[in-house]
Design a protein around this motif. Structure first.
Motif, PDB file in Angstrom:
ATOM      1  N   VAL A 173      31.714  36.822  38.084  1.00  0.00           N
ATOM      2  CA  VAL A 173      32.684  37.678  37.311  1.00  0.00           C
ATOM      3  C   VAL A 173      31.965  38.138  36.023  1.00  0.00           C
ATOM      4  CG1 VAL A 173      34.996  37.923  36.199  1.00  0.00           C
ATOM      5  CG2 VAL A 173      34.478  36.589  38.521  1.00  0.00           C
ATOM      6  N   LEU A 203      38.083  36.218  30.280  1.00  0.00           N
ATOM      7  CA  LEU A 203      38.240  37.039  31.255  1.00  0.00           C
ATOM      8  C   LEU A 203      37.976  36.505  32.678  1.00  0.00           C
ATOM      9  CD1 LEU A 203      37.793  40.573  29.787  1.00  0.00           C
ATOM     10  CD2 LEU A 203      40.103  39.659  30.580  1.00  0.00           C
ATOM     11  N   SER A 207      40.489  35.365  35.592  1.00  0.00           N
ATOM     12  CA  SER A 207      40.639  36.029  36.815  1.00  0.00           C
ATOM     13  C   SER A 207      40.785  35.283  37.958  1.00  0.00           C
ATOM     14  CB  SER A 207      39.496  36.810  36.938  1.00  0.00           C
ATOM     15  OG  SER A 207      38.348  36.185  37.074  1.00  0.00           O
ATOM     16  N   ASP A 210      39.154  36.764  40.817  1.00  0.00           N
ATOM     17  CA  ASP A 210      39.515  37.827  41.222  1.00  0.00           C
ATOM     18  C   ASP A 210      38.892  38.965  40.355  1.00  0.00           C
ATOM     19  OD1 ASP A 210      40.902  40.168  41.991  1.00  0.00           O
ATOM     20  OD2 ASP A 210      42.830  39.587  42.167  1.00  0.00           O
ATOM     21  N   SER A 213      40.864  42.067  39.240  1.00  0.00           N
ATOM     22  CA  SER A 213      41.665  41.662  38.196  1.00  0.00           C
ATOM     23  C   SER A 213      40.934  41.852  36.753  1.00  0.00           C
ATOM     24  CB  SER A 213      42.426  40.344  38.271  1.00  0.00           C
ATOM     25  OG  SER A 213      43.013  39.712  37.127  1.00  0.00           O
ATOM     26  N   ALA A 214      39.843  41.198  36.805  1.00  0.00           N
ATOM     27  CA  ALA A 214      38.986  41.288  35.385  1.00  0.00           C
ATOM     28  C   ALA A 214      38.426  42.637  35.409  1.00  0.00           C
ATOM     29  CB  ALA A 214      37.806  40.322  35.716  1.00  0.00           C
ATOM     30  N   ILE A 244      45.881  41.665  29.321  1.00  0.00           N
ATOM     31  CA  ILE A 244      46.805  40.912  30.356  1.00  0.00           C
ATOM     32  C   ILE A 244      48.090  40.144  30.148  1.00  0.00           C
ATOM     33  CG2 ILE A 244      44.577  40.619  31.997  1.00  0.00           C
ATOM     34  CD1 ILE A 244      44.144  37.828  30.874  1.00  0.00           C
TER      35      ILE A 244
END
Length: 442
Positions: A173, A203, A207, A210, A213-214, A244
């Motif tokens: 990520v 982050l 996440s 995912d 999402s990040a 977020i």
């Protein structure tokens, strides 16, 4: 393509979400999932050789199912078409099949049909595709967040290779976040933004693997944050949290990190402290931990640390795991709280852990010892001639539904693996086993 269409496609690309713009076009650009697309893996070789059979990608959101399908579209010589099971009907599938037949007949090219959220198709819709997958008119690639063995027809399953995608690792990520912030062609590098290490760590961790999402969070941060005096957009931890709407539970090396919190949660349940267990549960939930991950840990604890001292503990844990998948947050936290408190308050025993450990050691040291003949299967043809099953004593024909006979291999006669504790229901089990042994005496 005329000038108008070119301009329209260019503008659509610029206005598309960051996650879509960053989507890889080649295998080399894909981040994560090396267990299926590493250079020595089957899927990598099949894509490179353009020798694909029907596939089903199964995994959580944001793990790259659609990405892999798009990579295949860019590398294969086959015609590629895509439909979404949430909106597609039979007419859409009929058009795809007609086009695939025409393409195969006129050009000798196969057609790959990518169906996103294939689990949304009902049995009839899935059955409609079957003959065309069977005769090679279509190469099916399905993507699903649900277990395909429950949600996809067995006939399609048997004609497909199932690939499970895992949540991306933290470092994966982070790599995507770097591309998002600094890549000037596909990412948002032209905005001259910088992301601080603390924000990136947060982050990547929050996440939960995912990527979408990040990336959505970093895009929102860059688009809504004012430039600093140095002319740059700084993505700080505060900015990341704001994007977020979640404040970070700081995970540092002093013992407050992810693994230490999970460890404290498990040890609190094992130690029969429901207050500590529910506290660490709350911390994990607040930090964005996956509810399915937490449910798995409760199930393991119920089996490993409670066992037969309270046989209901594993049932409570398993049912909680099923319930949180169906209910989701925020109500799932109540279900997890109930299960964690139950396991924490239950009497404890690790006798089952020690039993399987000792039995496994015996197997390792002595191999597959002969099974006593009277226990062997006597139902198949020819078994009687081999003497299988002869001399077996049916327990229900005897007082107390018990009769002494040899069950372990003869080489292990008298060996005991299970030693019930004196806690909870296991105390009754121990007394029961003691009475059975005493009944064997003349």
């Amino acid at each position: 393509m005329d000038l108008f269409e070119y301009m329209r496609n260019s503008n659509m690309k610029k206005e598309s979400p960051l996650a879509a713009r960053l989507r890889p076009t080649t295998l080399e650009e894909v981040v994560g999932q090396q267990h299926i697309i590493g250079r020595d893996k089957l899927l990598y070789r099949a894509i490179k050789a353009d020798k694909l059979s029907s596939l089903i990608f199964y995994g959580p959101p944001g793990t790259g199912k659609t990405t892999l399908a798009k990579v295949i579209a860019n590398t294969t010589s086959a015609e590629f078409t895509q439909i979404n099971a949430t909106v597609a009907g039979k007419k859409d599938m009929e058009e795809v099949v007609k086009g695939a037949k025409d393409t195969l007949g006129m050009y000798g090219k196969k057609t790959i049909l990518f169906i996103d959220e294939i689990h949304r198709f009902n049995k009839g819709q899935q059955d409609y595709l079957l003959p065309f997958v069977e005769d090679g008119t279509l190469i099916l690639i399905g993507a699903t967040t649900e277990n395909p063995y429950f949600e996809v027809n067995n006939a399609l399953i048997s004609r497909s290779i199932i690939f499970e995608l895992y949540p991306l690792g933290v470092e994966d990520v982070k790599e995507l976040l770097r591309r998002a912030v600094y890549d000037k062609e596909k990412g948002m590098g032209v905005y001259d933004a910088v992301i601080e290490d603390e924000a990136m760590e947060f982050l990547a961790d929050y996440s939960g693997g995912d990527a979408r999402s990040a990336l959505n969070a970093i895009e929102l941060g860059i688009m809504t944050t004012d430039r600093s005096e140095d002319g740059k957009i700084h993505i700080t931890l505060d900015v990341a949290q704001e994007c977020i709407q979640k404040r970070a539970v700081r995970y540092d090396k002093s013992g407050d990190n992810h693994y230490d919190t999970v460890s404290a949660f498990i040890k609190s349940m094992r130690g029969s402290d429901p207050d500590a267990a529910v506290y660490y549960l709350a911390r994990m939930l607040y930090a964005g931990e996956s509810v399915t991950f937490i449910a798995r840990r409760i199930m393991i604890c119920a089996a490993e640390d409670v066992g037969i001292a309270d046989p209901q503990a594993i049932s409570v844990a398993v049912n909680a795991s099923l319930a949180v998948e169906r209910v989701g947050m925020p109500e799932a936290q109540i279900i997890l709280s109930e299960a964690a408190i139950y396991v924490a308050c239950a009497p404890k025993s690790n006798a089952c852990v020690r039993a399987i450990g000792e039995a496994g050691q015996a197997v390792k040291e002595q191999g597959n010892l002969p099974i006593p003949v009277h226990l062997q299967d006597a139902h198949y043809k020819g078994a009687a001639r081999l003497g299988h099953g002869q001399g077996y004593l049916y327990a229900h024909d005897y007082p107390g539904h018990y009769v002494k006979q040899q069950y372990l291999p003869y080489e292990l006669s008298g060996k005991e693996f299970y030693h019930p504790s004196g806690n909870g229901y296991e105390a009754k089990v121990r007394e029961h086993m003691k009475r059975l042994k005493e009944s064997e005496r003349p």
